[in-house]
Design a protein around this motif. Structure first.
Motif, PDB file in Angstrom:
ATOM      1  N   VAL A  98     -17.661-140.735  73.801  1.00 43.22           N
ATOM      2  CA  VAL A  98     -18.699-140.093  74.623  1.00 43.22           C
ATOM      3  C   VAL A  98     -18.074-139.333  75.788  1.00 43.22           C
ATOM      4  O   VAL A  98     -18.370-138.150  76.016  1.00 43.22           O
ATOM      5  N   THR A  99     -17.223-139.999  76.544  1.00 40.98           N
ATOM      6  CA  THR A  99     -16.666-139.372  77.742  1.00 40.98           C
ATOM      7  C   THR A  99     -15.680-138.261  77.407  1.00 40.98           C
ATOM      8  O   THR A  99     -15.442-137.376  78.244  1.00 40.98           O
ATOM      9  N   ALA A 100     -15.153-138.254  76.195  1.00 39.74           N
ATOM     10  CA  ALA A 100     -14.252-137.173  75.787  1.00 39.74           C
ATOM     11  C   ALA A 100     -15.001-135.862  75.578  1.00 39.74           C
ATOM     12  O   ALA A 100     -14.433-134.781  75.756  1.00 39.74           O
ATOM     13  N   VAL A 101     -16.277-135.952  75.211  1.00 38.65           N
ATOM     14  CA  VAL A 101     -17.039-134.732  74.918  1.00 38.65           C
ATOM     15  C   VAL A 101     -18.123-134.438  75.953  1.00 38.65           C
ATOM     16  O   VAL A 101     -18.709-133.359  75.946  1.00 38.65           O
ATOM     17  N   HIS A 102     -18.406-135.396  76.828  1.00 28.57           N
ATOM     18  CA  HIS A 102     -19.410-135.203  77.871  1.00 28.57           C
ATOM     19  C   HIS A 102     -18.735-135.376  79.229  1.00 28.57           C
ATOM     20  O   HIS A 102     -18.510-136.511  79.676  1.00 28.57           O
ATOM     21  N   PRO A 103     -18.422-134.303  79.915  1.00 25.53           N
ATOM     22  CA  PRO A 103     -17.666-134.412  81.164  1.00 25.53           C
ATOM     23  C   PRO A 103     -18.474-134.949  82.346  1.00 25.53           C
ATOM     24  O   PRO A 103     -17.888-135.402  83.329  1.00 25.53           O
ATOM     25  N   ALA A 104     -19.796-134.898  82.266  1.00 21.78           N
ATOM     26  CA  ALA A 104     -20.612-135.334  83.409  1.00 21.78           C
ATOM     27  C   ALA A 104     -21.713-136.271  82.924  1.00 21.78           C
ATOM     28  O   ALA A 104     -22.749-135.834  82.434  1.00 21.78           O
ATOM     29  N   VAL A 105     -21.473-137.570  83.054  1.00 27.17           N
ATOM     30  CA  VAL A 105     -22.459-138.584  82.677  1.00 27.17           C
ATOM     31  C   VAL A 105     -23.030-139.188  83.952  1.00 27.17           C
ATOM     32  O   VAL A 105     -22.281-139.668  84.803  1.00 27.17           O
ATOM     33  N   ASN A 106     -24.342-139.160  84.091  1.00 23.49           N
ATOM     34  CA  ASN A 106     -24.913-139.761  85.295  1.00 23.49           C
ATOM     35  C   ASN A 106     -26.020-140.773  85.027  1.00 23.49           C
ATOM     36  O   ASN A 106     -26.658-141.257  85.961  1.00 23.49           O
TER      37      ASN A 106
END
Length: 278
Positions: A76-84
């Protein structure tokens, strides 16, 4: 406290292939949020994703497996740079009395409902901390406020999710990450009808109990989802969902020891897993 803006950033949703998780995904996608959807059901997850516009990634994972949960969040974090935002909807139910249930059956439900929530939260927390503002929304249950007969492992797991959420909220106090818990009751999802029951129970008896409980549900998933999204945006610590949840919350506050006397009659058929079907 700064209100969360979900449009244009990524929300991670577990249990996204059905029920409230799927409806949350639909509504957030329509509002312009990017989504990372997690579930163990690959086909159902792909079907939900195919409905949605915008940026959506799917991640098939058994969240009760710690290593798999951490690997999925790394994807997830490899393809989504901004998770809030994280909204944990993954979970199951288990019918049966304490005497009917085996240790293995109870451990399975705790693994799914509690440790799946803990593992994905721990894996994602560094990414949430990196956001200017972030919120974690955990799916607890009204059965984390009141523990009925016939639902011991489910209540155990949801009381634990409640405790985890509250303690984590206190640990993160003063940081950019806030934590809230949801207490739904009476939402018309398939969790009770498609959940598990103790192998010692006659299937017809289990079906009767599940149907009796499902008949008491009044809140539509779309309405519950809208309330969950609003609670996440407003970073609420505690959210009741459904009129039954609000009623039970009041009953427990008024009578914290004897509330079961008020609930027993209403839930008798839904919690009876011993009386043979006539």
């Amino acid at each position: 406290m700064r209100r969360l803006t979900l449009a244009g950033s990524t929300t991670v949703i577990t249990g996204a292939a059905s029920g409230m998780g799927a409806e949350i995904a639909r509504q957030l996608s329509a509002a312009g949020a990017h989504l990372a959807l997690l579930d163990h059901n690959a086909d159902a997850l792909a079907a939900i994703a195919a409905e949605l516009p915008g940026t959506v990634t799917t991640h098939v994972v058994d969240l009760s497996d710690d290593a798999a949960a951490f690997a999925a969040i790394a994807e997830v974090t490899a393809v989504h740079p901004a998770v809030n935002a994280l909204i944990t909807c993954a979970g199951s139910s288990m019918l049966g009395s304490f005497e009917q249930l085996t240790m293995e059956e109870m451990r399975w439900l705790i693994d799914v409902n509690l440790w799946g929530t803990v593992s994905v939260t721990k894996a994602l927390l560094p990414a949430l901390r990196a956001a200017p503002a972030a919120h974690i929304t955990h799916m607890s249950s009204v059965y984390a406020l009141a523990a009925p007969a016939g639902r011991i492992p489910y209540s155990m797991s949801k009381f634990a999710v409640r405790g985890f959420s509250e303690a984590l909220r206190h640990e993160l106090e003063g940081s950019s990450v806030t934590v809230g818990a949801l207490y739904p009751a009476g939402v018309r999802t398939g969790i009770i009808l498609h959940g598990r029951y103790a192998a010692a129970i006659d299937p017809a008896v289990a079906a009767r109990a599940a149907s009796a409980q499902a008949a008491m549900y009044h809140t539509e998933p779309r309405d519950a989802a809208a309330r969950i999204i609003r609670a996440t945006e407003r970073r609420r610590a505690r959210t009741m969902i459904g009129r039954e949840a609000r009623l039970i919350d009041v009953i427990v506050r008024l009578s914290p020891v004897r509330y079961w006397r008020a609930m027993r009659g209403t839930l008798r058929e839904a919690t009876d897993t011993t009386t043979p079907v006539a």
